[in-house]
Design an enzyme around this catalytic site. Structure first.
Site: not given
Ligand code: PGA
Length: 256
Positions: A12, A14, A102, A104, A174, A180, A219, A241
């Protein structure tokens, strides 16, 4: 008999990468992966909308078996929805997966349960597969509400979904506090929550709980992916990330 579920690892991206940068990332990723990797694991990239067409063209021209995903979509086919992108538009770009709900989207953009459900239904109606994200905040975890939160996110998100579509769905567990932050969940904890996810799917759609693929997200990196993949209930990862670096993402895909 135990159901065999194909691992699925999705990046992803983003709101990162211009379409030119995105092309470079997907090309580098494809140089690092070979047929064995694609046979073992379904690999998906979810670029921003502005890069979808470019990535689709690269994948098609070079016959790269990476699947295309989108990060969001509107539920209507067309109309006066300034700034939105419809499922019809995504399906035409050979998008296979669409991330729905998601954290976010839920927490930064205020998407409620009903909105996420509309998106899930629209994605399925257009022949694509939702990656339905669920997960608790740190406050909910501390209050012992993890299980009830993911269960209600699932029952709301899957309302009115045709039972025949459920076994092909992807759910991403998640935990919000792990996204993140560099602070991943304990693999055994994630596996336990995922068992509740399967139980909820099964109570809503009997027989489907063992069929849906469930990813862990939050993460994930090359150093911890194997510890998640060795859990019996975890079928893959949704990677934020670490998916922006093609070499690192390739190491994650080749976790074996
Ligand atoms: P992250 O994000 O791997 O940067 O923690 C995961 C996600 O939001 O799907």
């Amino acid at each position: 008999m135990a159901v065999k579920r194909r691992p699925i690892i999705a990046g992803n991206w983003k709101m990162n990468l211009t379409h030119l940068e995105a092309i470079q990332v997907v090309q580098k990723l494809s140089y690092s992966l070979d047929k064995k990797d694609y046979d073992a694991t379904e690999v998906v990239v979810c670029p921003p909308f502005t890069a979808l067409r470019s990535i689709q063209t690269v994948l098609e021209a070079d016959r790269i078996p990476i699947r295309l995903g989108a990060q969001n979509c509107h539920w209507e086919e067309a109309g006066a929805f300034t700034g939105e992108v419809s499922p019809t538009m995504l399906a035409k770009l050979q998008v296979t997966y669409v991330i729905c709900g998601h954290s976010e989207r839920r927490h930064v953009f205020g998407e409620d349960y009903a909105t996420v459900n509309r998106k899930v239904l629209a994605v399925i109606a257009h022949g694509m597969t939702p990656i339905l994200c669920v997960g608790e905040t740190v406050e909910q975890r501390d209050a012992g509400e993890t299980e009830s939160v993911v269960r209600s996110q699932l029952s709301a998100g899957l309302q009115k979904v045709d039972a025949a579509a459920v076994p092909t769905l992807v759910v991403a567990y998640e935990p919000v506090w792990a996204i993140g932050t560099g602070r991943n969940a304990e693999p055994t904890d994630a596996n336990e929550v995922i068992a509740h996810i399967r139980a909820e799917v099964d109570s809503l759609f009997p027989g489907s709980g063992e069929e849906v693929r469930v990813q862990y997200g939050g993460s994930v990196k090359s150093g911890n992916i194997a510890s998640f993949m060795e859990q019996p209930g975890i079928d893959g990862a949704l990677v934020g990330g670490a998916s922006l670096d093609p070499e690192e993402f390739a190491r994650i895909v080749r976790y074996r």
